[in-house]
Design a protein around this motif. Structure first.
Motif, PDB file in Angstrom:
ATOM      1  N   TYR A  20     -26.247  71.455 -10.752  1.00 45.84           N
ATOM      2  CA  TYR A  20     -26.316  71.851 -12.153  1.00 45.84           C
ATOM      3  C   TYR A  20     -25.941  70.691 -13.078  1.00 45.84           C
ATOM      4  O   TYR A  20     -26.396  70.625 -14.222  1.00 45.84           O
ATOM      5  N   ASN A  21     -25.131  69.758 -12.598  1.00 41.71           N
ATOM      6  CA  ASN A  21     -24.832  68.555 -13.383  1.00 41.71           C
ATOM      7  C   ASN A  21     -26.097  67.728 -13.577  1.00 41.71           C
ATOM      8  O   ASN A  21     -26.326  67.160 -14.653  1.00 41.71           O
ATOM      9  N   SER A  24     -28.122  69.405 -16.200  1.00 41.40           N
ATOM     10  CA  SER A  24     -27.522  69.192 -17.519  1.00 41.40           C
ATOM     11  C   SER A  24     -27.917  67.840 -18.098  1.00 41.40           C
ATOM     12  O   SER A  24     -28.191  67.709 -19.298  1.00 41.40           O
ATOM     13  N   ASN A  31     -27.648  74.928 -22.398  1.00 42.32           N
ATOM     14  CA  ASN A  31     -26.216  75.199 -22.268  1.00 42.32           C
ATOM     15  C   ASN A  31     -25.947  75.555 -20.805  1.00 42.32           C
ATOM     16  O   ASN A  31     -25.910  76.714 -20.430  1.00 42.32           O
ATOM     17  N   ASN A  33     -23.401  75.390 -18.833  1.00 37.89           N
ATOM     18  CA  ASN A  33     -22.200  76.161 -18.469  1.00 37.89           C
ATOM     19  C   ASN A  33     -22.424  77.661 -18.672  1.00 37.89           C
ATOM     20  O   ASN A  33     -21.974  78.477 -17.870  1.00 37.89           O
ATOM     21  N   GLU A  34     -23.140  77.995 -19.745  1.00 36.66           N
ATOM     22  CA  GLU A  34     -23.462  79.398 -19.984  1.00 36.66           C
ATOM     23  C   GLU A  34     -24.391  79.929 -18.900  1.00 36.66           C
ATOM     24  O   GLU A  34     -24.220  81.058 -18.406  1.00 36.66           O
ATOM     25  N   LYS A  36     -24.671  78.786 -15.835  1.00 35.60           N
ATOM     26  CA  LYS A  36     -23.945  78.856 -14.569  1.00 35.60           C
ATOM     27  C   LYS A  36     -23.047  80.088 -14.499  1.00 35.60           C
ATOM     28  O   LYS A  36     -22.867  80.684 -13.422  1.00 35.60           O
ATOM     29  N   SER A  37     -22.494  80.499 -15.628  1.00 37.88           N
ATOM     30  CA  SER A  37     -21.633  81.685 -15.636  1.00 37.88           C
ATOM     31  C   SER A  37     -22.413  82.939 -15.256  1.00 37.88           C
ATOM     32  O   SER A  37     -21.843  83.909 -14.740  1.00 37.88           O
ATOM     33  N   GLU A  42     -24.566  76.562  -7.874  1.00 39.44           N
ATOM     34  CA  GLU A  42     -24.151  75.166  -7.985  1.00 39.44           C
ATOM     35  C   GLU A  42     -25.277  74.202  -7.653  1.00 39.44           C
ATOM     36  O   GLU A  42     -25.386  73.129  -8.246  1.00 39.44           O
ATOM     37  N   THR A 156     -33.427  77.183 -13.097  1.00 37.76           N
ATOM     38  CA  THR A 156     -31.997  77.196 -12.804  1.00 37.76           C
ATOM     39  C   THR A 156     -31.632  78.127 -11.639  1.00 37.76           C
ATOM     40  O   THR A 156     -30.461  78.171 -11.247  1.00 37.76           O
TER      41      THR A 156
END
Length: 309
Positions: A20-21, A24, A31, A33-34, A36-37, A42, A156
């Protein structure tokens, strides 16, 4: 009574491992982080240009057949929706490249995330009709080859993969149970048009959260079991949001509810057999334990099964 044994699991993920990095950095407007939540993922795996459904299936199948007499295989079934060519079937090409005997059944099943259970049901029917006794079952898809670069909803979560195993006919006092559900009115919510896949995530989520709890009750009733009788729950690995909602609504004990989406993403029809592979190799599943499997998604379709290991 006729039953089956599942053995010799193997899988092959797409060769490009993406964090995910990485996403990004590539898509700074997302966004991450949003995202991924909600997904809980990962890493995802994309196939390289020289990889496709056939190459992934071939690599996985060779692992499966490594310690098995391939002359005993009398059926090849491939579950896929993203074959490079519309014809011939992947199963026929795979049959040739694996050098299997010719007096054999070979066909593809065009199903997505419920496809593994559809295939098991097909195989069980072949066994009951005395048409097969050792089946090479492969689930393989390369969704990422059919996604726009800016398709955040799909890029994603989906990973390319192939899984394979051998389904062997055997006798048992416990027969498998299967049930199915289809809502074709929602077909546009996860669809491939002009070689591009698009998904209406909220509609697929609604279908799943409304349908799976009903299937859960129906399959228990058909198997004449209670929830406490099930030792392991293996659901399609859609995302954290979906599986958290399902496990909460159905109230499944966390130690019985198995997930791996965080490490490999959503591998469509391969997701259930890949978890079974892990549970089998780690000896988490014991002989004679009861396993409930539920797949759901594209179609829109859902399928459930209870088997005795």
């Amino acid at each position: 009574m006729i039953n089956f044994k599942i053995r010799n699991f193997a899988h092959k993920l797409g060769s490009d491992k993406i964090s995910y990095n990485d996403l990004s950095k590539k898509y700074p407007s997302w966004n991450i982080n949003e995202v991924k939540s909600k997904t809980g993922i990962e890493y995802i795996y994309q196939s390289k240009k020289n990889e496709d459904v056939l190459s992934l299936s071939l690599e996985s199948s060779k692992k499966t057949l490594r310690n098995f007499d391939k002359n005993k295989i009398n059926s090849v079934i491939v579950v896929t929706q993203t074959a490079k060519n519309k014809l011939p079937s992947i199963s026929c090409i795979l049959h040739d490249q694996l050098k299997l005997k010719k007096n054999i059944i070979a066909y593809d099943i065009n199903m997505g995330c419920s496809g593994f259970i559809y295939a098991l049901s097909n195989i069980y029917s072949l066994f009951r009709a005395n048409l097969a006794s050792n089946v090479l079952l492969v689930c393989s898809d390369t969704y990422t080859k059919y996604l726009k670069k800016d398709n955040r909803a799909c890029r994603t979560i989906f990973s390319d993969s192939a899984s394979s195993c051998i389904i062997q006919k055997r006798k048992s006092n416990q027969i498998p149970s299967f049930i199915f559900y289809t809502d074709g009115s929602g077909y546009k919510n996860l669809i491939e048009n002009h070689n591009l896949i698009t998904m209406n995530g909220s509609e697929v989520f609604f279908f799943t959260t409304q349908t799976v709890p009903k299937l859960f009750k129906r399959i228990l009733k058909k198997a004449n079991l209670e929830k406490k009788n099930i030792n392991h729950f293996v659901f399609h690995q859609a995302s954290k949001l979906v599986l958290d909602k399902l496990s909460y609504n159905i109230n499944i004990p966390i130690n019985k509810f198995h997930t791996n989406y965080d490490k490999i993403g959503n591998t469509t029809s391969s997701s259930i057999p890949i978890i079974l592979e892990y549970l089998s190799k780690k000896k988490i599943i014991k002989n004679n334990q009861m396993i409930m499997m539920i797949g759901f998604g594209v179609g829109l379709s859902a399928a459930a099964s209870v088997i005795k290991w």
